[in-house]
Design a protein around this motif. Sequence first.
Motif, PDB file in Angstrom:
ATOM      1  N   UNK A  61       0.833  -1.208   0.000  1.00 50.47           N
ATOM      2  CA  UNK A  61       0.000   0.000   0.000  1.00 50.47           C
ATOM      3  C   UNK A  61       0.868   1.259   0.000  1.00 50.47           C
ATOM      4  N   UNK A  62       2.008   1.174   0.673  1.00 48.24           N
ATOM      5  CA  UNK A  62       2.908   2.316   0.711  1.00 48.24           C
ATOM      6  C   UNK A  62       3.434   2.630  -0.691  1.00 48.24           C
ATOM      7  N   UNK A  63       3.701   1.604  -1.457  1.00 51.52           N
ATOM      8  CA  UNK A  63       4.205   1.806  -2.820  1.00 51.52           C
ATOM      9  C   UNK A  63       3.090   2.326  -3.726  1.00 51.52           C
ATOM     10  N   UNK A  64       1.848   1.839  -3.509  1.00 48.37           N
ATOM     11  CA  UNK A  64       0.710   2.311  -4.301  1.00 48.37           C
ATOM     12  C   UNK A  64      -0.520   2.421  -3.408  1.00 48.37           C
ATOM     13  N   UNK A  65      -0.803   3.623  -2.923  1.00 48.43           N
ATOM     14  CA  UNK A  65      -1.950   3.813  -2.021  1.00 48.43           C
ATOM     15  C   UNK A  65      -3.299   3.434  -2.633  1.00 48.43           C
ATOM     16  N   UNK A  66      -3.369   3.334  -3.956  1.00 49.53           N
ATOM     17  CA  UNK A  66      -4.635   2.999  -4.610  1.00 49.53           C
ATOM     18  C   UNK A  66      -4.948   1.509  -4.562  1.00 49.53           C
ATOM     19  N   UNK A  67      -4.001   0.700  -4.146  1.00 53.05           N
ATOM     20  CA  UNK A  67      -4.233  -0.748  -4.090  1.00 53.05           C
ATOM     21  C   UNK A  67      -5.332  -1.058  -3.079  1.00 53.05           C
ATOM     22  N   UNK A  68      -6.361  -1.758  -3.528  1.00 52.41           N
ATOM     23  CA  UNK A  68      -7.514  -2.069  -2.677  1.00 52.41           C
ATOM     24  C   UNK A  68      -7.345  -3.470  -2.093  1.00 52.41           C
ATOM     25  N   UNK A  69      -6.996  -3.557  -0.813  1.00 51.15           N
ATOM     26  CA  UNK A  69      -6.742  -4.843  -0.162  1.00 51.15           C
ATOM     27  C   UNK A  69      -8.017  -5.641   0.070  1.00 51.15           C
ATOM     28  N   UNK A  70      -9.156  -5.043  -0.128  1.00 49.31           N
ATOM     29  CA  UNK A  70     -10.407  -5.788   0.037  1.00 49.31           C
ATOM     30  C   UNK A  70     -10.801  -6.529  -1.252  1.00 49.31           C
ATOM     31  N   UNK A  71     -10.080  -6.252  -2.322  1.00 48.38           N
ATOM     32  CA  UNK A  71     -10.458  -6.852  -3.605  1.00 48.38           C
ATOM     33  C   UNK A  71      -9.212  -7.330  -4.362  1.00 48.38           C
ATOM     34  N   UNK A  72      -8.431  -8.168  -3.691  1.00 46.19           N
ATOM     35  CA  UNK A  72      -7.193  -8.641  -4.315  1.00 46.19           C
ATOM     36  C   UNK A  72      -7.488  -9.788  -5.275  1.00 46.19           C
ATOM     37  N   UNK A  73      -6.932  -9.668  -6.471  1.00 40.23           N
ATOM     38  CA  UNK A  73      -7.064 -10.711  -7.478  1.00 40.23           C
ATOM     39  C   UNK A  73      -5.771 -11.523  -7.592  1.00 40.23           C
ATOM     40  N   UNK A  74      -4.645 -10.837  -7.746  1.00 36.83           N
ATOM     41  CA  UNK A  74      -3.345 -11.506  -7.850  1.00 36.83           C
ATOM     42  C   UNK A  74      -2.603 -11.316  -6.533  1.00 36.83           C
ATOM     43  N   UNK A  75      -2.453 -12.389  -5.790  1.00 41.16           N
ATOM     44  CA  UNK A  75      -1.818 -12.298  -4.484  1.00 41.16           C
ATOM     45  C   UNK A  75      -0.293 -12.272  -4.593  1.00 41.16           C
ATOM     46  N   UNK A  76       0.236 -12.897  -5.638  1.00 41.58           N
ATOM     47  CA  UNK A  76       1.693 -12.918  -5.828  1.00 41.58           C
ATOM     48  C   UNK A  76       2.002 -12.875  -7.322  1.00 41.58           C
TER      49      UNK A  76
END
Length: 295
Positions: free
Chosen positions: A252-267
């Motif tokens: 999230x620090x690298x990209x604040x727009x990343x939505x952790x409630x809707x993760x598609x690719x975990x790795x």
Amino acid sequence: MIQLKFRYLILMLCMSLLSCESDVREVYLYNKGTLEATSTNTAIKAGETVTYTDFSTKVRAIKWTFQGGSPGSSIEPTVAVKYAKGGSYITTLEITYVDNTTEKKTFNVEVEAPAIPPVVVPVDGLKIYSDSPDFTKTAATLNWVSSNQFVISDKADGGYEGAYKSFTLPAAAPATEAKWAMAILQFTAVTDISSYTYLNLAVQTTSTGKIRFRMKDATNTGYVEFDATSNLYGLKRDGNWNMVKIPIAKYKEQNPLLDLTKIKDILVLRSVDPEDVRALNNYTFNIDHIYLSKQ
């Protein structure tokens, strides 16, 4: 007259004897060279070194071959060899003598593999890719996807827990191939990981290439970048299985727009531009025991 001839005969005989004496040469028999070499140890633990030393005589050339070791070969008389992985290995020394004859000597070394750490699963952990039976929570179905150049293969044993996935760049990638590589572990459905603090996974590699572990929702991507020397979050390049513990907040620090409630690719394993993976011959990452944890 007879007396004169006798004196002449004596003189010639003496001269002949003196001449023969001056032609006498000392003759030495050739002694063949000998092969003599030592090793400092025959049983070590993974990550330790063995020093090999050649003491051979009348040598024109030497060649060491170190099975399972680094370096893999040498022409130096003394070589320190590191063994990163457990196993039984043979070292061969080939001597070429000054008369062009050859002789070989072998050494055996037993390398004890590092103990696999016990699998400690947090009480509240989410199993993503693991053989551990301790999880009570498991993620929805996941898929491994090779997006570019990485060849993903299943390995039946030798992993952190047994079976594991190997991500390998082809050793001889064609010149027309792209210079980057990527592979993905994705949920079949978007997953909420916002209640978790760490992404944990076991990684085994000796790669000297940079790599990013990315995480992606439907449109946004965050990543953590690893170089070959910093051992960031436990990711070492020593050929052993190491547990890596990445704070999810770093994504999230690298990209604040990343939505952790809707993760598609975990790795997502992704090479780092402008580094050209086609120039690397060790771009391999083995992955096992992936889970999310709150502590």
